[in-house]
Design a protein around this motif. Structure first.
Motif, mmCIF file in Angstrom:
data_model
loop_
_atom_site.group_PDB
_atom_site.id
_atom_site.type_symbol
_atom_site.label_atom_id
_atom_site.label_comp_id
_atom_site.label_asym_id
_atom_site.label_seq_id
_atom_site.Cartn_x
_atom_site.Cartn_y
_atom_site.Cartn_z
ATOM 1 N N ILE A 153 0.865 -1.177 0.000
ATOM 2 C CA ILE A 153 0.000 0.000 0.000
ATOM 3 C C ILE A 153 0.902 1.228 0.000
ATOM 4 N N ASP A 154 0.840 2.014 -1.090
ATOM 5 C CA ASP A 154 1.834 3.068 -1.290
ATOM 6 C C ASP A 154 1.185 4.330 -1.830
ATOM 7 N N VAL A 155 1.037 5.340 -0.970
ATOM 8 C CA VAL A 155 0.445 6.604 -1.400
ATOM 9 C C VAL A 155 1.429 7.417 -2.224
ATOM 10 N N GLY A 156 2.678 6.989 -2.290
ATOM 11 C CA GLY A 156 3.663 7.682 -3.103
ATOM 12 C C GLY A 156 3.682 7.221 -4.540
ATOM 13 N N ALA A 157 2.874 6.228 -4.887
ATOM 14 C CA ALA A 157 2.807 5.734 -6.269
ATOM 15 C C ALA A 157 1.455 6.097 -6.860
ATOM 16 N N THR A 158 1.452 6.757 -7.992
ATOM 17 C CA THR A 158 0.185 7.110 -8.628
ATOM 18 C C THR A 158 -0.543 5.876 -9.132
ATOM 19 N N LEU A 159 0.149 5.046 -9.878
ATOM 20 C CA LEU A 159 -0.460 3.870 -10.474
ATOM 21 C C LEU A 159 -0.531 2.716 -9.487
ATOM 22 N N SER A 160 -1.426 1.775 -9.759
ATOM 23 C CA SER A 160 -1.435 0.488 -9.066
ATOM 24 C C SER A 160 -0.791 -0.528 -10.000
ATOM 25 N N LEU A 161 0.128 -1.317 -9.474
ATOM 26 C CA LEU A 161 0.885 -2.277 -10.267
ATOM 27 C C LEU A 161 0.498 -3.679 -9.829
ATOM 28 N N LEU A 162 -0.061 -4.471 -10.761
ATOM 29 C CA LEU A 162 -0.620 -5.770 -10.428
ATOM 30 C C LEU A 162 -0.191 -6.818 -11.456
ATOM 31 N N PRO A 163 -0.439 -8.119 -11.182
ATOM 32 C CA PRO A 163 0.037 -9.172 -12.079
ATOM 33 C C PRO A 163 -0.487 -9.020 -13.501
ATOM 34 N N LYS A 164 0.343 -9.405 -14.452
ATOM 35 C CA LYS A 164 0.040 -9.212 -15.860
ATOM 36 C C LYS A 164 -1.268 -9.865 -16.273
ATOM 37 N N GLY A 165 -1.506 -11.132 -15.876
ATOM 38 C CA GLY A 165 -2.715 -11.830 -16.284
ATOM 39 C C GLY A 165 -3.975 -11.123 -15.815
ATOM 40 N N LEU A 166 -3.977 -10.669 -14.559
ATOM 41 C CA LEU A 166 -5.133 -9.972 -14.003
ATOM 42 C C LEU A 166 -5.372 -8.656 -14.730
ATOM 43 N N VAL A 167 -4.306 -7.904 -14.945
ATOM 44 C CA VAL A 167 -4.447 -6.587 -15.554
ATOM 45 C C VAL A 167 -4.869 -6.696 -17.018
ATOM 46 N N GLN A 168 -4.383 -7.708 -17.727
ATOM 47 C CA GLN A 168 -4.791 -7.877 -19.119
ATOM 48 C C GLN A 168 -6.288 -8.143 -19.233
ATOM 49 N N GLN A 169 -6.853 -8.856 -18.270
ATOM 50 C CA GLN A 169 -8.299 -9.062 -18.255
ATOM 51 C C GLN A 169 -9.039 -7.751 -18.013
ATOM 52 N N LEU A 170 -8.487 -6.907 -17.154
ATOM 53 C CA LEU A 170 -9.083 -5.593 -16.930
ATOM 54 C C LEU A 170 -9.046 -4.763 -18.202
ATOM 55 N N TYR A 171 -7.917 -4.754 -18.893
ATOM 56 C CA TYR A 171 -7.814 -3.991 -20.140
ATOM 57 C C TYR A 171 -8.853 -4.455 -21.158
ATOM 58 N N ALA A 172 -9.069 -5.760 -21.244
ATOM 59 C CA ALA A 172 -10.030 -6.300 -22.206
ATOM 60 C C ALA A 172 -11.461 -5.925 -21.862
ATOM 61 N N ALA A 173 -11.711 -5.585 -20.601
ATOM 62 C CA ALA A 173 -13.069 -5.269 -20.172
ATOM 63 C C ALA A 173 -13.474 -3.838 -20.513
ATOM 64 N N PHE A 174 -12.522 -2.975 -20.906
ATOM 65 C CA PHE A 174 -12.897 -1.651 -21.388
ATOM 66 C C PHE A 174 -13.636 -1.800 -22.724
ATOM 67 N N ASP A 175 -14.516 -0.869 -23.021
ATOM 68 C CA ASP A 175 -15.254 -0.924 -24.278
ATOM 69 C C ASP A 175 -15.127 0.425 -24.996
ATOM 70 N N PRO A 176 -14.339 0.483 -26.090
ATOM 71 C CA PRO A 176 -13.547 -0.613 -26.658
ATOM 72 C C PRO A 176 -12.347 -0.941 -25.780
ATOM 73 N N PRO A 177 -11.749 -2.131 -25.971
ATOM 74 C CA PRO A 177 -10.647 -2.564 -25.114
ATOM 75 C C PRO A 177 -9.470 -1.596 -25.161
ATOM 76 N N ALA A 178 -8.731 -1.558 -24.068
ATOM 77 C CA ALA A 178 -7.545 -0.712 -23.996
ATOM 78 C C ALA A 178 -6.464 -1.254 -24.915
ATOM 79 N N LYS A 179 -5.527 -0.386 -25.278
ATOM 80 C CA LYS A 179 -4.428 -0.830 -26.130
ATOM 81 C C LYS A 179 -3.122 -0.209 -25.670
ATOM 82 N N TYR A 180 -2.042 -0.879 -26.023
ATOM 83 C CA TYR A 180 -0.704 -0.445 -25.645
ATOM 84 C C TYR A 180 -0.233 0.634 -26.609
#
Length: 410
Positions: free
Chosen positions: A295-322
């Motif tokens: 838990i880090d208030v000094g970091a703007t972003l949340s950094l999480l495992p690749k597999g979990l985050v890729q599922q989150l990206y796919a859930a955007f409509d339209p999906p997020a892209k790199y």
């Protein structure tokens, strides 16, 4: 790491009671709003600026640890608070993911790093430093030296002085005074308020409404859902295997969430979601994989495992892209934002849509906005400001636990 101004102690209560209780010498009492709630200034960094973080180690992926990386700003917001040392007021950034409170001295030697050529003129971008002598004297040994994950470092000495935050003054506090550094700031801060724990030190709560607060000894003056209070254990640093600690010493705020929830919730049902290559509406998925998170208030972003985050990206409509120009994932600024939450102590806390799709951090075209969660391979994993703005987080050192509640106004 700094001495404690006040640490909270708490025990469990039945969920129907609402607010959790904490123990004192006088018995069990509920957490109450404290008068020692200091507003924090929210600083928005230009999305086009390039700098290493002036506030926290940047959790950055590089091809080789011994090769310099392009230092690109991935933190578009951080929090600033005034720290009074002796009779001088210094603006410092707030960081629960770092343990040391330090500030630069005047004069200061700013240096270049090894990959920068001799023609490079270093500019550390730090605000006015501390002038004069600390009232409590200095320590000749050990020296104060800290290196951060983005290649920046600070060096100087330890000393003692009275430190005031808001209306609370801690006497004879040990602080780091920096006189030699490689840094890349933006001229607004002259140091860092480290709220990571050392030998049972430093506590408070961080939240955000119209403004954000650092509250000491109680809750900040914001409205929360009393039924949402949850608690979880603070784990030792050995819980993060990447750090290769052999002992379970406490030092940072590391928790293990129960699960993660993500997906879309809409009124319209898509009969052919597979054709879009993404999740169906009204389909929320629960991932019960447990892993340690800082838990880090000094970091703007949340950094999480690749597999979990890729599922989150796919859930955007339209999906997020790199976007290769930024090195992070973006989605159209008018995209439909999915739900994304973390289950802690039996309650699920959802990221606010504005924190999942940050309208203030856009690509050069202005059409794409940065997502407040990014993926990392192997950790360490972080819940940063993109999560903490929608909750009140209580850092309870004495009882080695954290407590969370959802904010009702955000």
């Amino acid at each position: 790491m700094r001495s404690s101004l006040l640490a909270l102690l708490s025990v469990g209560v039945p969920p129907s009671i609402g607010r959790l209780l904490h123990a004192t010498r006088h018995g069990l009492v509920a957490d109450t709003v404290t008068s020692n709630a200091v507003p924090m200034r929210k600083h928005l960094v230009s999305p086009s600026s390039h700098r290493s973080s002036a506030t926290t180690p940047v959790y950055r992926r590089t091809a080789a640890v011994n090769r310099p990386a392009n230092l690109t700003n991935v933190h578009d917001v951080y929090y600033i608070i005034d720290l009074i040392v002796g009779n001088q007021t210094l603006a410092v950034s707030v960081d629960t993911g770092s343990s040391d409170t330090w500030f630069v001295s005047d004069p200061l030697e700013c240096v270049r790093f090894w990959w920068q050529g001799p023609e490079y003129k270093p500019n550390c971008g730090l605000a006015e430093g501390f002038i004069g002598n600390l009232s409590g004297g200095v320590l000749d040994n050990p020296p104060f030296v800290r290196a951060y994950m983005d290649g920046t470092f600070v060096s100087g000495y330890y000393g003692f002085d009275d430190v005031t935050i808001g209306s609370i003054t801690a006497k004879h506090q040990r602080v780091g005074v920096v006189n030699y550094t490689f840094w890349a700031g933006d001229g607004l801060t002259s140091g860092l308020l480290g709220l990571g724990d050392d030998q049972g030190q430093s506590g408070g709560e961080v939240s955000k409404q119209e403004e954000s607060y650092l509250a000491l000894g109680g809750l900040p003056p914001v409205e929360v859902d009393e039924q949402s209070w949850a608690r979880t254990k603070i784990h030792g640093v050995d819980a993060i295997p990447e750090w290769m600690f052999e002992q379970s010493d406490l030092g940072l705020y590391i928790i293990k969430p129960d699960s993660w929830v993500y997906g879309r919730e809409t009124e319209d049902i898509d009969p052919n979601p597979a054709e879009k290559g993404s999740l169906a509406p009204n389909e929320l998925t629960t991932n019960t994989t447990q892993f340690p998170v800082l838990i880090d208030v000094g970091a703007t972003l949340s950094l999480l495992p690749k597999g979990l985050v890729q599922q989150l990206y796919a859930a955007f409509d339209p999906p997020a892209k790199y976007l290769s120009t930024n090195g992070l994932f973006f989605a159209l600024c008018n995209a439909t934002v999915p739900k994304f939450g973390v289950n802690i102590g039996g309650n699920t806390f959802y990221f606010a849509p504005d924190d999942l799709l940050r309208q203030t951090a856009r690509d050069p075209s202005g059409d794409y906005c940065r997502i407040g969660v990014t993926d990392v391979n192997g950790g360490p994993y972080v819940l940063g400001v993109s999560f903490l703005t929608s909750v009140v987080a209580v850092f309870d050192i004495e009882n080695t636990e954290m407590r969370f509640a959802s904010r009702t106004k955000y």
